[in-house]
Design an enzyme around this catalytic site. Sequence first.
Site, PDB file in Angstrom:
ATOM      1  N   ALA A 104      21.763 -77.510 -11.657  1.00 45.59           N
ATOM      2  CA  ALA A 104      20.662 -77.099 -10.782  1.00 45.59           C
ATOM      3  C   ALA A 104      20.759 -75.620 -10.410  1.00 45.59           C
ATOM      4  O   ALA A 104      21.706 -74.917 -10.784  1.00 45.59           O
ATOM      5  CB  ALA A 104      20.651 -77.965  -9.531  1.00 45.59           C
ATOM      6  N   HIS A 105      19.773 -75.161  -9.633  1.00 45.69           N
ATOM      7  CA  HIS A 105      19.685 -73.740  -9.312  1.00 45.69           C
ATOM      8  C   HIS A 105      20.885 -73.251  -8.494  1.00 45.69           C
ATOM      9  O   HIS A 105      21.409 -73.934  -7.639  1.00 45.69           O
ATOM     10  CB  HIS A 105      18.367 -73.406  -8.591  1.00 45.69           C
ATOM     11  CG  HIS A 105      18.096 -74.190  -7.344  1.00 45.69           C
ATOM     12  ND1 HIS A 105      16.832 -74.399  -6.868  1.00 45.69           N
ATOM     13  CD2 HIS A 105      18.918 -74.830  -6.480  1.00 45.69           C
ATOM     14  CE1 HIS A 105      16.884 -75.104  -5.763  1.00 45.69           C
ATOM     15  NE2 HIS A 105      18.138 -75.374  -5.505  1.00 45.69           N
ATOM     16  N   ASN A 106      21.295 -72.028  -8.842  1.00 48.04           N
ATOM     17  CA  ASN A 106      22.367 -71.312  -8.135  1.00 48.04           C
ATOM     18  C   ASN A 106      23.744 -71.963  -8.254  1.00 48.04           C
ATOM     19  O   ASN A 106      24.661 -71.614  -7.511  1.00 48.04           O
ATOM     20  CB  ASN A 106      22.017 -71.118  -6.663  1.00 48.04           C
ATOM     21  CG  ASN A 106      20.823 -70.195  -6.490  1.00 48.04           C
ATOM     22  OD1 ASN A 106      19.710 -70.672  -6.267  1.00 48.04           O
ATOM     23  ND2 ASN A 106      21.022 -68.901  -6.631  1.00 48.04           N
TER      24      ASN A 106
END
Length: 349
Positions: free
Chosen positions: A241-243
């Site tokens: 997922a993001h980051n």
Amino acid sequence: MTSQDYTLAELATLTESRLEGSGERSIRGVAPLESAGPDDISFLANPKYRAHLANTRAAAVILPDTELADAYGFAVLRADNPYLVFARIARLLNPLPRVIPGVHASASVAAGTHLAETVRVDAQAVIGEGTVIGARCRIGPGVVVGANVVIGDDCRLDANASVLDGVRLGDRVHILPGAVIGGEGFGFAHAGDHWEPVPQLGSVVIGDDVSIGANTTVDCGSQGDTIIGDGCKIDNLVQVAHNVHIGEHTIIASGTGISGSTRIGRYCTIGGSVGFAGHLEIADGVTFTGMAMVIGNVPEAGVYSSGIPAMPTRDWRRSAVRFRQLDEMARRLEKLEKAVENTKERDEQ
């Protein structure tokens, strides 16, 4: 892949293993002990396959020092890590085909891109404006490369992979079919009676010597970037997922899901279908066995597990009933402990 022959003596030299027996035999392939032929080399790393040594037809077998081989008719390569030597020999015998430069007539390459002269772009691939692709890369059929992407040297993007706007790949990165790198992260703000999307403004940065499996997804960062360090190996059907930050040389098996902003250390081993909650910190050198559910920080290296191993259905059903009874059993146990303690106090008086 193309095939190539080596003598046993050459393989021993190239893999820094120790030859026992004639080194003149030519080796053409690798195979398991039970199916190897007289031109093949095999290996033994797991003792449970030792019984196959007596009947193998392999020309040579890679063995650890602890394994006796005097009674067998094959040559031996001695190695501390037979599987690693086997992998190196398999690559020597089956090198990747040379990249033949060129852009297929059906590919779409936008203006303002820079392709090294040695790049190959296969049929139906699409490359966006401002993208830079390094030497000896192969962009497979149907691949989508977005705008302003930077791809290092000797990368392989297999059929129908997508590397979207602004993503950066290091050298020798392998993206397998159907993987999506840099897709929009899953970000929504709750507005009472509905959800509103949060713009995903970051990108993805991938280091050198990374492998990303088929149909795996690596989302772009919501503000900063999602980062995958050098040497990471990610299996098929993994969600990053993001980051998320993944440290160097971490390996992740299929089915794992990593929620946003989790940071995983270097040299970690993550088994199949492990689930990570978001915003976690995982130390270097951590191993999670398959199906583990990680809901808190892990500050120290070690092996961690959760989940319930498979058992006969009848046993599982009895255990499931007991799971539902645990809260009541704990309350009853607490009452019994208090009653015992009160009895002891009365007796002492």
